[in-house]
Structures are given as structure tokens and as C-alpha cells.
Scaffold this motif. Structure first.
Motif, mmCIF file in Angstrom:
data_model
loop_
_atom_site.group_PDB
_atom_site.id
_atom_site.type_symbol
_atom_site.label_atom_id
_atom_site.label_comp_id
_atom_site.label_asym_id
_atom_site.label_seq_id
_atom_site.Cartn_x
_atom_site.Cartn_y
_atom_site.Cartn_z
ATOM 1 N N SER A 1 -57.394 56.144 13.824
ATOM 2 C CA SER A 1 -58.868 55.206 14.075
ATOM 3 C C SER A 1 -59.515 55.891 15.347
ATOM 4 O O SER A 1 -59.021 56.018 16.262
ATOM 5 C CB SER A 1 -58.091 53.810 14.360
ATOM 6 O OG SER A 1 -59.319 53.073 14.897
ATOM 7 N N ASP A 2 -60.829 55.823 14.911
ATOM 8 C CA ASP A 2 -61.734 56.110 15.925
ATOM 9 C C ASP A 2 -62.589 54.966 16.637
ATOM 10 O O ASP A 2 -63.350 55.325 17.498
ATOM 11 C CB ASP A 2 -62.818 57.374 15.279
ATOM 12 C CG ASP A 2 -63.568 56.476 14.234
ATOM 13 O OD1 ASP A 2 -63.263 55.216 14.039
ATOM 14 O OD2 ASP A 2 -64.568 57.229 13.771
ATOM 15 N N THR B 1 -64.095 52.996 14.783
ATOM 16 C CA THR B 1 -64.874 52.308 13.705
ATOM 17 C C THR B 1 -64.154 52.197 12.475
ATOM 18 O O THR B 1 -64.164 51.033 11.899
ATOM 19 C CB THR B 1 -66.172 53.160 13.660
ATOM 20 O OG1 THR B 1 -66.773 53.112 15.046
ATOM 21 C CG2 THR B 1 -66.923 52.569 12.697
ATOM 22 N N ASP B 2 -63.715 53.283 12.241
ATOM 23 C CA ASP B 2 -62.717 53.310 10.795
ATOM 24 C C ASP B 2 -61.236 53.692 11.004
ATOM 25 O O ASP B 2 -60.960 54.344 11.917
ATOM 26 C CB ASP B 2 -63.321 54.307 9.790
ATOM 27 C CG ASP B 2 -64.883 54.022 9.431
ATOM 28 O OD1 ASP B 2 -64.929 52.820 9.189
ATOM 29 O OD2 ASP B 2 -65.796 54.779 9.368
ATOM 30 N N LEU B 3 -60.639 53.191 10.125
ATOM 31 C CA LEU B 3 -59.196 53.533 10.038
ATOM 32 C C LEU B 3 -58.674 54.473 8.830
ATOM 33 O O LEU B 3 -58.980 53.976 7.919
ATOM 34 C CB LEU B 3 -58.255 52.059 9.998
ATOM 35 C CG LEU B 3 -56.831 52.311 9.863
ATOM 36 C CD1 LEU B 3 -56.183 52.923 11.215
ATOM 37 C CD2 LEU B 3 -56.253 51.110 9.902
ATOM 38 N N VAL B 4 -58.272 55.372 9.070
ATOM 39 C CA VAL B 4 -58.006 56.362 7.837
ATOM 40 C C VAL B 4 -56.452 56.617 7.820
ATOM 41 O O VAL B 4 -55.756 56.916 8.706
ATOM 42 C CB VAL B 4 -58.716 57.771 8.073
ATOM 43 C CG1 VAL B 4 -58.394 58.657 6.895
ATOM 44 C CG2 VAL B 4 -60.179 57.542 8.387
ATOM 45 N N VAL B 5 -55.772 56.478 6.678
ATOM 46 C CA VAL B 5 -54.570 56.847 6.449
ATOM 47 C C VAL B 5 -54.358 57.964 5.247
ATOM 48 O O VAL B 5 -54.975 57.910 4.329
ATOM 49 C CB VAL B 5 -53.861 55.698 5.747
ATOM 50 C CG1 VAL B 5 -52.434 55.962 5.477
ATOM 51 C CG2 VAL B 5 -53.829 54.413 6.577
ATOM 52 N N GLU C 1 -60.358 61.927 15.568
ATOM 53 C CA GLU C 1 -61.394 62.072 14.430
ATOM 54 C C GLU C 1 -60.476 62.967 13.321
ATOM 55 O O GLU C 1 -59.696 63.595 13.601
ATOM 56 C CB GLU C 1 -62.533 62.725 15.068
ATOM 57 C CG GLU C 1 -63.425 62.193 15.976
ATOM 58 C CD GLU C 1 -64.422 62.855 16.516
ATOM 59 O OE1 GLU C 1 -64.736 64.060 15.911
ATOM 60 O OE2 GLU C 1 -64.949 62.241 17.264
ATOM 61 N N LEU C 2 -60.760 62.461 11.909
ATOM 62 C CA LEU C 2 -60.151 63.177 10.753
ATOM 63 C C LEU C 2 -61.303 63.724 10.001
ATOM 64 O O LEU C 2 -61.870 62.886 9.576
ATOM 65 C CB LEU C 2 -59.311 62.225 10.204
ATOM 66 C CG LEU C 2 -58.360 62.932 9.023
ATOM 67 C CD1 LEU C 2 -57.561 64.099 9.571
ATOM 68 C CD2 LEU C 2 -57.421 61.918 8.436
ATOM 69 N N VAL C 3 -61.334 64.861 9.919
ATOM 70 C CA VAL C 3 -62.104 65.337 8.884
ATOM 71 C C VAL C 3 -61.256 65.716 7.605
ATOM 72 O O VAL C 3 -60.462 66.504 7.570
ATOM 73 C CB VAL C 3 -62.694 66.777 9.283
ATOM 74 C CG1 VAL C 3 -63.545 67.598 8.274
ATOM 75 C CG2 VAL C 3 -63.480 66.857 10.441
#
Length: 212
Positions: A83-84, A86-90, A194-196
Motif C-alpha cells: 500500500s502506498d 492511495t492504492d492497495l495491491v496484492v 510502490e509496486l511496478v
């Protein structure tokens, strides 16, 4: 001043002091406050209602409040939750799949949001009770919302450090997380939260659960 009046005032003072004594949620906030930055390694075990171990994993976690989280499962099956703010990425590398949801739309009464969210929301989201053991300070948190994913969460502290989290769902399945090598001043590398997403990964946008 008569003795009776003095005695009455003394009783009222004791009652006032008792009513304003530190509540469990206040004590928990005091322990969570220094965790504005937190890093650790973790061991995680999932235990069914019958007491059998269903799954075990290990990895690392980094937190920077507000809203930033990196929960990385290394083995046996890699998974990355980022999580940055703003967004949560799994992200599941083996499945080549990533689920993205706005952090604001994710459940607010999960352990991940508890560690990264605003501490002022603690009383609104949870009923907090003390549950201390010989190993340190413990707190049981029961979500106030009827639609929570969990029955209760237990946080265990060893001194000032978070030692473990137990999560019990409505089917009595237990997820037990234990931390080691904890730090309240971890080195947070640029881009850690951050996740690219790599090319070739299916990206889904959802508002369901998935945060630890």
C-alpha cells in the motif's frame, strides 16, 4: 468544612479518578504510537477450528504511517501486499495476477489498517479489552461493525515491541503471526511502498478483502 462534606468530596474524587483512569484503548494507542515506522520478520501459521495446521509461511513486513505497508511472504508461496497510501495491491507472482483496490475502499478494521491507519479511529472501529499474559501486554480487539471479516484480533507486545498478532475469523480459524528482529526505526528504501507490476500480469480491480 464538615467531616461529612469532606468525606463526600473524597468519594467523588475517587470516582472521578476511576472514571478517567487509562482505558485499554488508551494504553494500546500509547504502544502503537511509536510504530509510525516499523519493520520485522514474521512467521505465520493458519490453524483450523479443529486445531490442525493448515498453512505456514514466513516473510517480512514494513510499515510507515499513515497508510503505507509492505507485507511480503517469501515462502512457501511468494505473495506481496503493498500500500502506498492511495492504492492497495496484492500481487501473486506464481499466478501472474495482481489485484488493485483504492485503499479508502478496503475494510478499515483489518490488522493491516490497524497498523497503518489513524489511531484516532481505534475506539470507533473496535471494542478494546486487555488480555495480558506472562509474556507481556495483550489486547483483544472486537470489530464494532457487523460486516467485519474477523471475530476478534489479539495484539501481543513484549515491552515496547509488537510481538504477535492473532486473528480469529467467524469460523474459529486462527491466523497466528509472530514477529522477530523488530525495529521502530527500520531503513526504508526509496520505492519500498510502490509496486511496478511486471508485463504479462493480469490486473484485477476489486474492493474485496485481501489485506493481512
Amino acid at each position: 468544612m464538615t467531616r461529612r462534606v469532606r468525606a463526600t468530596l473524597a468519594v467523588l474524587a475517587v470516582v472521578w479518578a476511576s472514571a478517567h483512569a487509562a482505558q485499554p484503548s488508551d494504553r494500546l494507542r500509547e504502544l502503537l504510537e511509536p510504530m509510525a515506522r516499523f519493520g520485522a520478520e514474521f512467521e505465520q501459521v493458519v490453524v483450523g477450528a479443529n486445531g490442525r495446521t493448515l498453512q505456514s509461511a514466513h516473510g517480512t513486513v514494513h510499515v510507515e504511517r499513515p497508510g503505507r505497508l509492505r507485507w511480503e511472504v517469501v515462502a512457501p508461496y511468494p505473495q506481496l501486499i503493498v500500500s502506498d497510501g492511495t492504492d492497495l495491491v496484492v500481487f501473486d507472482p506464481d499466478l501472474k495476477q495482481a489485484t488493485v483496490r483504492p485503499l479508502a475502499e478496503a475494510p478499515r478494521d483489518t490488522p493491516g489498517r490497524l497498523l497503518t491507519g489513524e489511531l484516532d479511529e481505534l475506539d470507533r472501529l473496535f471494542d478494546v479489552a486487555e488480555d495480558s499474559e506472562d509474556t507481556g501486554d495483550g489486547f483483544v480487539l472486537r470489530p464494532r461493525g457487523d460486516d467485519s471479516l474477523f471475530d476478534h484480533i489479539r495484539l501481543e507486545f513484549a515491552g515496547p515491541l509488537l510481538a504477535g498478532i492473532d486473528i480469529v475469523d467467524h469460523l474459529d480459524q486462527l491466523t497466528r503471526v509472530r514477529f522477530r528482529n523488530q525495529s521502530l526505526s527500520p531503513a526504508l528504501e526509496p520505492g519500498l511502498f510502490e509496486l511496478v507490476i511486471p508485463d504479462g500480469v493480469d490486473v484485477l480491480r476489486d474492493v474485496g478483502s485481501g489485506e493481512p
